[in-house]
Design a protein around this motif. Structure first.
Motif, PDB file in Angstrom:
ATOM      1  N   GLN A  49       0.822  -1.209   0.000  1.00  0.00           N
ATOM      2  CA  GLN A  49       0.000   0.000   0.000  1.00  0.00           C
ATOM      3  C   GLN A  49       0.859   1.263   0.000  1.00  0.00           C
ATOM      4  OE1 GLN A  49      -3.133  -0.139   2.865  1.00  0.00           O
ATOM      5  NE2 GLN A  49      -3.653   2.031   2.688  1.00  0.00           N
ATOM      6  N   SER A  65      -3.577  -6.132  -7.376  1.00  0.00           N
ATOM      7  CA  SER A  65      -4.757  -6.958  -7.132  1.00  0.00           C
ATOM      8  C   SER A  65      -5.065  -6.951  -5.642  1.00  0.00           C
ATOM      9  CB  SER A  65      -4.539  -8.389  -7.631  1.00  0.00           C
ATOM     10  OG  SER A  65      -3.326  -8.921  -7.132  1.00  0.00           O
ATOM     11  N   ASP A  66      -6.339  -6.826  -5.324  1.00  0.00           N
ATOM     12  CA  ASP A  66      -6.797  -6.745  -3.935  1.00  0.00           C
ATOM     13  C   ASP A  66      -7.398  -8.088  -3.548  1.00  0.00           C
ATOM     14  OD1 ASP A  66      -7.517  -5.864  -1.465  1.00  0.00           O
ATOM     15  OD2 ASP A  66      -9.027  -4.435  -2.140  1.00  0.00           O
ATOM     16  N   LEU A  71      -7.072  -3.381   0.311  1.00  0.00           N
ATOM     17  CA  LEU A  71      -6.331  -2.369  -0.443  1.00  0.00           C
ATOM     18  C   LEU A  71      -7.252  -1.330  -1.064  1.00  0.00           C
ATOM     19  CD1 LEU A  71      -3.602  -4.567  -2.156  1.00  0.00           C
ATOM     20  CD2 LEU A  71      -3.239  -2.785  -0.451  1.00  0.00           C
ATOM     21  N   ALA A  72      -8.547  -1.602  -1.060  1.00  0.00           N
ATOM     22  CA  ALA A  72      -9.504  -0.614  -1.560  1.00  0.00           C
ATOM     23  C   ALA A  72      -9.458   0.668  -0.742  1.00  0.00           C
ATOM     24  CB  ALA A  72     -10.915  -1.193  -1.546  1.00  0.00           C
ATOM     25  N   VAL A 106      -8.103   6.328  -7.573  1.00  0.00           N
ATOM     26  CA  VAL A 106      -8.251   4.875  -7.708  1.00  0.00           C
ATOM     27  C   VAL A 106      -9.291   4.548  -8.769  1.00  0.00           C
ATOM     28  CG1 VAL A 106      -9.132   2.807  -6.546  1.00  0.00           C
ATOM     29  CG2 VAL A 106      -7.484   4.279  -5.376  1.00  0.00           C
ATOM     30  N   ILE A 233      -6.986  -0.977  -9.162  1.00  0.00           N
ATOM     31  CA  ILE A 233      -7.147  -2.056  -8.184  1.00  0.00           C
ATOM     32  C   ILE A 233      -8.091  -3.112  -8.751  1.00  0.00           C
ATOM     33  CG2 ILE A 233      -7.891  -2.663  -5.869  1.00  0.00           C
ATOM     34  CD1 ILE A 233      -7.189   0.121  -4.950  1.00  0.00           C
TER      35      ILE A 233
END
Length: 523
Positions: A49, A65-66, A71-72, A106, A233
């Motif tokens: 992050q 990739s989450d 990670l959002a 994002v 993401i």
């Protein structure tokens, strides 16, 4: 105090007793790839992050990739309240970091289109090699798939989605004899096996991944209006239930970057940074040809300004040929409970340039959560000495977004107009379907013509039989219609019989026989 960026690179952390005063990842060498490794719960996600934040701040677009959904939080600023903030503030003071919370630009993506804009590619762009890997095909089945792709190219049949590939395989199977003479044996068993694997892929969501509009890399490699790099993401929590689809998609994306981007040498900063989380899924049970391809891409893609960072629990998950190209490393704690763990730990320690101040192997075992053993490339690309580093706190939220927050971010994106609606244009399925329909119509037309001729013949036969019935009024029975192809003998016989009926007497019949005899003898 130090901010997210230094004059030359990214501030990762450091400071405190027994730790380096500062550790930075030089932007000039950020395209030399990297590794983030460590056991579960040791801080890998936070390290990913803070690197994504820093690259974005430097104007570098990022893809990640989450896997768990946390990670959002990059889309929202961190909170200046609560226990977490107190811990972050203390860490910031220890390492000399100026903590300031903020959100980041994002874009959410999702192969299934539920938690972000749909990500699609075409079957043709994926290619037979990656599709074979995705479906776990045998060598013989992969050969048949290659034939299908080659034949589609020859005949100008676009393979866009799974129904196109299915129709193409049916076409190959139906014409196996002719195709086999040109390209080699095409067995019905192989075609059937591929069709079954396509069905499995479809149930895993592959039918939503293949199609149009296909993803354009330029939409990921964009900057926000304020000049920061966009953070892309991929929602991967659901995708992880299909690990082979997940790994194949990321490998496809990496391959597309490699094929489309021009050479730029060693730029002052990367053009794009790609984080490959759960990297072991890429290499588990992977054939050597695929591993060689990954190694080749990793070796060559840096000259196109792309940095690739593998995130995994153990460095041993990454093949040596790939591991040797990862110049920037963040190693969180490894647990060594078994003999194999001890061996992996010793191997991980050997990958670092030793520091006389401490034993690397011991440090890897002892570092706590949010702490790591780091080594970054220095001037002229030389490996830096290994250091114990306190990783800086993130500026964005550490945690998940609510559904409403995610929907708001997605709705604010201009890319929804381009990607949210599926386009189904004319391609192999439609063309082959029209061919089959035309062939069916031709067959039906021929059958109808044959039926008409048969009906005409039957009608003529019925008329003849009806005409043979004796007419008591005239005493005449019409002759059976004859084909024009009959011989002159048949014509003479018919004439004689008709004349005999008309005379109706023995003498008349004798006279006719005499006339006929004369005619036959004269021929």
């Amino acid at each position: 105090m130090t901010g997210v960026l230094t004059e030359t690179g990214i501030f990762v952390g450091g400071g405190g007793e027994g730790h380096a005063t500062a550790q930075e990842l030089l932007l000039k060498y950020a395209n030399r790839h990297g590794l983030i490794a460590g056991a579960t719960g040791t801080g890998k996600t936070v390290t990913l992050q803070i690197l994504a934040e820093a690259f974005s701040s430097a104007g570098v677009p990022v893809f990640l990739s989450d896997v768990k959904g946390d990670l959002a939080g990059l889309a929202m600023p961190g909170s200046a309240e609560g226990k977490l903030h107190a811990a972050f503030a203390q860490r910031a003071a220890t390492i000399g970091y100026d903590l300031a919370y903020r959100d980041f630009p994002v874009t959410f993506w999702d192969l299934f289109g539920d938690q972000g804009h749909p990500v699609r590619t075409t079957v043709s762009e994926m290619g037979p090699l990656l599709l074979s890997r995705l479906m776990g095909l045998s060598e013989a089945q992969e050969g048949v798939l290659n034939i299908a792709f080659h034949l589609a190219d020859e005949e100008g049949l676009a393979l866009l989605d799974l129904k196109d590939l299915r129709s193409m395989l049916v076409h190959v199977g139906q014409n196996a004899a002719q195709i086999g003479l040109r390209y080699g044996n095409v067995s019905a068993a192989s075609v059937g096996a591929i069709q079954r694997q396509l069905l499995v892929l479809e149930t895993q969501g592959g039918d939503r991944f293949f199609g149009e509009p296909a993803l354009e890399l330029a939409d990921m490699m964009a900057q926000a209006p304020d000049g920061r790099g966009r953070i892309n993401i991929l929602a991967a929590d659901r995708l992880m239930s299909s690990p082979r689809l997940y790994a194949t998609f990321l490998l496809w994306l990496l391959s597309e970057l490699f094929e489309e981007l021009p050479e730029v040498g060693d730029p002052d900063k990367p053009r794009f940074v790609f984080f490959f989380d759960e990297a072991h899924l890429l290499f588990d049970d992977a054939p050597k040809a695929l591993v060689d391809k990954v190694e080749q891409v990793a070796r060559l893609i840096r000259s196109k300004g792309v940095g690739v960072y593998f995130i995994t629990q153990n460095p041993a998950d990454v093949p040596d040929g790939v591991l040797g190209q990862l110049g920037n490393r963040v190693q969180h704690a490894l647990r060594a409970f078994t003999a194999k763990d001890q061996k992996d730990l010793a191997r991980a320690a050997q990958n670092y340039r030793p520091n006389p101040a401490f034993d690397t192997q011991t440090a890897i075992k002892e570092v706590g959560t949010g702490e790591a053993v780091t080594s970054f490339l220095q001037a002229k690309g030389a490996p830096g000495m290994v250091e114990r580093t306190l990783v800086r706190p993130p500026q964005s939220r550490l945690g998940v977004l609510s559904d409403a927050e995610r929907r708001a971010v997605i709705a604010a994106s201009a890319l929804g107009v381009k990607y949210d609606r599926v386009i189904d244009r004319d391609s192999a399925h439609e063309i082959l379907t029209r061919r089959a329909d035309e062939a069916a119509r031709e067959a039906a037309r021929a059958e109808a013509e044959a039926a008409t001729e048969a009906e005409s013949a039957a009608r003529a036969e019925r008329e003849f039989r009806n005409a043979r019935r004796y007419d008591s009024d005239t005493g005449k029975t019409p002759a059976k219609p004859r084909s024009r192809s009959r011989s002159s003998d048949s014509v003479l016989e018919t004439f004689g019989k008709s004349l005999a009926r008309q005379l109706g007497t023995k003498s008349g019949q004798a006279l006719v026989r005499g006339v006929l005899g004369t005619l036959f003898r004269s021929r």
